[in-house]
Design a protein around this motif. Structure first.
Motif, PDB file in Angstrom:
ATOM      1  N   LEU A  35      49.702  28.863   9.814  1.00 42.56           N
ATOM      2  CA  LEU A  35      48.692  28.892  10.868  1.00 42.56           C
ATOM      3  C   LEU A  35      49.200  28.176  12.114  1.00 42.56           C
ATOM      4  O   LEU A  35      49.791  27.099  12.030  1.00 42.56           O
ATOM      5  N   ARG A  36      48.955  28.766  13.256  1.00 39.65           N
ATOM      6  CA  ARG A  36      49.346  28.154  14.528  1.00 39.65           C
ATOM      7  C   ARG A  36      48.426  26.975  14.808  1.00 39.65           C
ATOM      8  O   ARG A  36      47.219  27.110  14.858  1.00 39.65           O
ATOM      9  N   GLU A  58      50.970  33.199  17.060  1.00 35.58           N
ATOM     10  CA  GLU A  58      50.540  33.305  15.661  1.00 35.58           C
ATOM     11  C   GLU A  58      51.584  34.037  14.834  1.00 35.58           C
ATOM     12  O   GLU A  58      51.867  33.650  13.691  1.00 35.58           O
ATOM     13  N   SER A  61      54.390  31.659  14.333  1.00 36.39           N
ATOM     14  CA  SER A  61      53.981  30.650  13.347  1.00 36.39           C
ATOM     15  C   SER A  61      54.185  31.160  11.925  1.00 36.39           C
ATOM     16  O   SER A  61      54.704  30.450  11.067  1.00 36.39           O
TER      17      SER A  61
END
Length: 148
Positions: A35-36, A58, A61
């Protein structure tokens, strides 16, 4: 079953010192599961990805989390289950991507161009983690408890 959705704080502001290093293009803080947690891009960039959108950050990430897990699996295979991974580096014809542990359950990724001093970037990543590592920590999510 009910659960609570909590908005994660955006930690992108913490990455600004990294994006001010010559040659650094983008930086992202990632939870262990991809998760970012935050991202930042250097100012006045040109090229295919001049500024990371939330969607691109995202995706980056998720890729960072996958690379980190691959590195961890490789270290365990070669050096035993207790071998930790301190840092990973990916080199392409357009630059480098450095990944490092950034607190409990969090990782830091930095993308540079080919002209960047990757030794300086790696050093500054470590200094940033030491300075603000507590803020970069991604706590495990609370388990969902079934209701009657």
């Amino acid at each position: 079953m009910t659960g609570t959705i909590t908005r994660l704080p955006d930690l992108g502001w913490m990455l600004r010192p990294l994006t001010e290093i010559p040659g650094v293009r983008h930086a992202v803080v990632v939870s262990e599961d991809g998760l970012r947690l935050g991202h930042a891009s250097a100012d006045n960039l040109a090229g295919p990805v001049a500024s990371l959108s939330v969607g691109e950050a995202e995706s980056l990430s998720a890729a960072c989390a996958a690379m980190t897990m691959t590195g961890r699996s490789t270290a365990a295979l070669l050096f035993g289950g207790g071998a930790g991974v301190r840092q990973l580096m990916l080199e392409s014809e357009h630059g480098f991507v450095l990944f490092t542990h950034a607190g409990v359950g969090a990782h830091l990724g930095v993308a540079t161009d080919t002209e960047a001093d990757v030794g300086l970037v790696a050093q500054q990543m470590q200094l940033l983690v030491a300075k603000i590592g507590a803020h970069l920590t991604s706590r495990p999510r609370d388990p969902v408890t079934p209701t009657s």
